[in-house]
Design a protein around this motif. Structure first.
Motif, PDB file in Angstrom:
ATOM      1  N   ASP A   1      -6.084   9.570  -1.285  1.00  0.00           N
ATOM      2  CA  ASP A   1      -6.614  10.534  -2.078  1.00  0.00           C
ATOM      3  C   ASP A   1      -7.930  11.025  -1.624  1.00  0.00           C
ATOM      4  O   ASP A   1      -8.486  12.261  -1.609  1.00  0.00           O
ATOM      5  CB  ASP A   1      -6.686  10.028  -3.619  1.00  0.00           C
ATOM      6  CG  ASP A   1      -5.434  10.137  -4.038  1.00  0.00           C
ATOM      7  OD1 ASP A   1      -4.263  10.313  -3.401  1.00  0.00           O
ATOM      8  OD2 ASP A   1      -5.323   9.652  -5.145  1.00  0.00           O
TER       9      ASP A   1
ATOM     10  N   ALA B   1      -4.366  14.966  -5.484  1.00  0.00           N
ATOM     11  CA  ALA B   1      -5.442  14.590  -4.920  1.00  0.00           C
ATOM     12  C   ALA B   1      -6.676  15.397  -4.573  1.00  0.00           C
ATOM     13  O   ALA B   1      -7.713  15.261  -4.597  1.00  0.00           O
ATOM     14  CB  ALA B   1      -5.234  13.511  -3.664  1.00  0.00           C
TER      15      ALA B   1
ATOM     16  N   ASP C   1       2.607   1.784  -3.317  1.00  0.00           N
ATOM     17  CA  ASP C   1       1.537   2.261  -4.393  1.00  0.00           C
ATOM     18  C   ASP C   1       1.416   3.947  -3.996  1.00  0.00           C
ATOM     19  O   ASP C   1       1.256   4.657  -5.322  1.00  0.00           O
ATOM     20  CB  ASP C   1       0.021   1.723  -4.309  1.00  0.00           C
ATOM     21  CG  ASP C   1       0.334   0.334  -4.668  1.00  0.00           C
ATOM     22  OD1 ASP C   1       1.223  -0.144  -5.379  1.00  0.00           O
ATOM     23  OD2 ASP C   1      -0.842  -0.284  -4.542  1.00  0.00           O
TER      24      ASP C   1
ATOM     25  N   ARG D   1      -6.826   1.287 -10.666  1.00  0.00           N
ATOM     26  CA  ARG D   1      -5.414   0.908 -10.028  1.00  0.00           C
ATOM     27  C   ARG D   1      -5.609  -0.528  -9.794  1.00  0.00           C
ATOM     28  O   ARG D   1      -4.444  -1.277 -10.039  1.00  0.00           O
ATOM     29  CB  ARG D   1      -5.222   1.633  -8.654  1.00  0.00           C
ATOM     30  CG  ARG D   1      -5.151   3.124  -8.997  1.00  0.00           C
ATOM     31  CD  ARG D   1      -4.576   3.699  -7.491  1.00  0.00           C
ATOM     32  NE  ARG D   1      -4.802   4.990  -7.386  1.00  0.00           N
ATOM     33  CZ  ARG D   1      -4.607   5.893  -6.371  1.00  0.00           C
ATOM     34  NH1 ARG D   1      -4.070   5.344  -5.384  1.00  0.00           N
ATOM     35  NH2 ARG D   1      -5.092   7.160  -6.530  1.00  0.00           N
TER      36      ARG D   1
ATOM     37  N   GLY E   1     -10.859   5.400  -9.054  1.00  0.00           N
ATOM     38  CA  GLY E   1      -9.435   5.436  -8.997  1.00  0.00           C
ATOM     39  C   GLY E   1      -9.112   4.130  -8.303  1.00  0.00           C
ATOM     40  O   GLY E   1      -8.044   3.440  -8.810  1.00  0.00           O
ATOM     41  N   ALA E   2      -9.799   3.447  -7.403  1.00  0.00           N
ATOM     42  CA  ALA E   2      -9.532   2.079  -6.906  1.00  0.00           C
ATOM     43  C   ALA E   2      -9.824   1.130  -7.676  1.00  0.00           C
ATOM     44  O   ALA E   2      -8.899   0.133  -8.207  1.00  0.00           O
ATOM     45  CB  ALA E   2     -10.235   1.774  -5.718  1.00  0.00           C
TER      46      ALA E   2
ATOM     47  N   THR F   1       0.749  -1.324  -0.102  1.00  0.00           N
ATOM     48  CA  THR F   1      -0.094   0.044  -0.009  1.00  0.00           C
ATOM     49  C   THR F   1       1.024   1.346   0.112  1.00  0.00           C
ATOM     50  O   THR F   1       0.520   2.203  -0.866  1.00  0.00           O
ATOM     51  CB  THR F   1      -1.031  -0.004   1.382  1.00  0.00           C
ATOM     52  OG1 THR F   1      -1.658  -1.235   1.224  1.00  0.00           O
ATOM     53  CG2 THR F   1      -1.725   1.216   1.128  1.00  0.00           C
TER      54      THR F   1
ATOM     55  N   THR G   1      -6.729  -0.681  -3.570  1.00  0.00           N
ATOM     56  CA  THR G   1      -7.920  -0.082  -3.254  1.00  0.00           C
ATOM     57  C   THR G   1      -7.551   0.924  -1.957  1.00  0.00           C
ATOM     58  O   THR G   1      -8.238   1.747  -1.801  1.00  0.00           O
ATOM     59  CB  THR G   1      -8.772  -1.153  -2.755  1.00  0.00           C
ATOM     60  OG1 THR G   1      -9.161  -1.871  -3.972  1.00  0.00           O
ATOM     61  CG2 THR G   1     -10.093  -0.288  -2.197  1.00  0.00           C
TER      62      THR G   1
ATOM     63  N   SER H   1      -4.830   2.185  -0.697  1.00  0.00           N
ATOM     64  CA  SER H   1      -3.753   3.358  -1.227  1.00  0.00           C
ATOM     65  C   SER H   1      -4.691   4.611  -1.853  1.00  0.00           C
ATOM     66  O   SER H   1      -4.391   5.913  -1.659  1.00  0.00           O
ATOM     67  CB  SER H   1      -2.687   3.211  -2.395  1.00  0.00           C
ATOM     68  OG  SER H   1      -3.119   2.703  -3.514  1.00  0.00           O
ATOM     69  N   ALA H   2      -5.855   4.207  -2.595  1.00  0.00           N
ATOM     70  CA  ALA H   2      -6.903   5.486  -3.106  1.00  0.00           C
ATOM     71  C   ALA H   2      -7.504   5.797  -1.810  1.00  0.00           C
ATOM     72  O   ALA H   2      -7.935   7.041  -2.108  1.00  0.00           O
ATOM     73  CB  ALA H   2      -7.720   4.371  -3.888  1.00  0.00           C
TER      74      ALA H   2
ATOM     75  N   ARG I   1       3.074   6.651  -6.887  1.00  0.00           N
ATOM     76  CA  ARG I   1       1.837   7.524  -7.546  1.00  0.00           C
ATOM     77  C   ARG I   1       2.266   9.118  -7.634  1.00  0.00           C
ATOM     78  O   ARG I   1       2.113   9.587  -8.694  1.00  0.00           O
ATOM     79  CB  ARG I   1       0.634   7.229  -6.738  1.00  0.00           C
ATOM     80  CG  ARG I   1      -0.606   8.283  -7.543  1.00  0.00           C
ATOM     81  CD  ARG I   1      -1.967   7.921  -6.716  1.00  0.00           C
ATOM     82  NE  ARG I   1      -2.776   8.794  -7.313  1.00  0.00           N
ATOM     83  CZ  ARG I   1      -3.455   8.649  -8.406  1.00  0.00           C
ATOM     84  NH1 ARG I   1      -3.504   7.876  -9.269  1.00  0.00           N
ATOM     85  NH2 ARG I   1      -4.408   9.671  -8.567  1.00  0.00           N
TER      86      ARG I   1
ATOM     87  N   TYR J   1     -12.883   8.116  -5.771  1.00  0.00           N
ATOM     88  CA  TYR J   1     -12.250   7.117  -5.118  1.00  0.00           C
ATOM     89  C   TYR J   1     -12.761   5.558  -5.631  1.00  0.00           C
ATOM     90  O   TYR J   1     -11.787   4.805  -5.833  1.00  0.00           O
ATOM     91  CB  TYR J   1     -12.784   6.873  -3.525  1.00  0.00           C
ATOM     92  CG  TYR J   1     -12.458   5.731  -2.648  1.00  0.00           C
ATOM     93  CD1 TYR J   1     -10.993   5.361  -2.609  1.00  0.00           C
ATOM     94  CD2 TYR J   1     -13.248   4.759  -2.508  1.00  0.00           C
ATOM     95  CE1 TYR J   1     -10.860   4.190  -2.088  1.00  0.00           C
ATOM     96  CE2 TYR J   1     -13.242   3.657  -1.764  1.00  0.00           C
ATOM     97  CZ  TYR J   1     -11.757   3.411  -1.563  1.00  0.00           C
ATOM     98  OH  TYR J   1     -11.389   2.053  -0.823  1.00  0.00           O
TER      99      TYR J   1
END
Length: 252
Positions: A111, A30, A15, A78, A74-75, A12, A105, A107-108, A19, A71
């Motif tokens: 943001d 973000a 990532d 990724r 993006g999840a 995590t 998921t 790491s998103a 990014r 979210y």
């Protein structure tokens, strides 16, 4: 999964750092992405097109839809590319493969949390205070993560075998946004189509986000259908991923 929790944390964090590595603005992206999207939608849809916002300033209305959607989008994006992106790791050592899309998921969420700062500023500008029901955002975020992880796992497994998937995901998410009440209210959807509309897992979730923050009654029927859809998609995605993961190292 509990045994490999340290590896999940490492993946995590990797990532997150990758990014924003070698970017001039770093994590400010973000905040910029949902903010600029909100400004564009407010000008063209809220002011020029006159899209209704259920009595709420359109900027707040659209931002409350963009937060969970970005979210989720993006999840999924990724997660869908995560297994192929970790090919070097997969071919060298064994670990539960599900950690790869799961870390994407998680790491998103960074943001997602940062973008909430703008929401606080917007609500303060319009003199709107969050209701006590804002605590419901925690289970709603968890439900969003379940849906995103399940769909992302499914796409990640397919992407190992068919690399076209990684190019199709952004287009898929763009189309999905237009059939989700992100920048328009569910109230403009004809009554006869709303049960079908609720099968979209993000329909009930986004409407519940708005209701929780603004202190409005939740549409439990729509949320229940969307939540069931999210859980089913998560379960099917996990099953599909588990069924295909034994061949990942050979194919990737």
């Amino acid at each position: 999964l509990w045994h490999y929790r340290d590896l999940l944390y490492f993946l995590t964090w990797r990532d997150i750092t990758v990014r924003y590595k070698q970017t001039a603005l770093g994590v400010v992206w973000a905040i910029l992405q949902p903010t600029l999207s909100m400004v564009v939608f407010t000008i063209f849809l809220g002011q020029l097109a006159g899209v209704p916002s259920d009595g709420v300033p359109y900027s707040i209305f659209s931002y409350l839809g963009l937060l969970p959607w970005m979210y989720f989008s993006g999840a999924v994006t990724r997660s869908g590319a995560s297994v192929v992106g970790s090919a070097n790791l997969l071919t060298r050592v064994y670990f539960p493969r599900v950690l790869v899309p799961l870390s994407a998921t998680l790491s998103a969420l960074v943001d997602f949390a940062l973008a909430f700062a703008v929401l606080g500023g917007l609500m303060g500008w319009y003199g709107i205070w969050p209701a006590l029901s804002v605590v419901l955002l925690v289970p709603l975020a968890a439900l969003t993560a379940v849906a995103a992880t399940g769909i992302g796992m499914w796409l990640a497994a397919l992407n190992v075998r068919y690399r076209d998937v990684q190019y199709a995901i952004p287009f898929l998410m763009q189309l999905w946004m237009f059939v989700t009440p992100v920048v328009y209210p569910t109230s403009i959807v004809p009554e006869r189509w709303r049960p079908l509309f609720a099968l979209n897992p993000m329909t009930g979730i986004i409407e519940a986000y708005r209701a929780a923050v603004l202190g409005r009654p939740l549409d439990w029927g729509t949320l229940g259908v969307s939540a069931l859809s999210a859980v089913l998609l998560g379960a099917v995605g996990a099953w599909q991923f588990h069924r295909m993961e034994r061949t990942f190292a050979d194919v990737v």
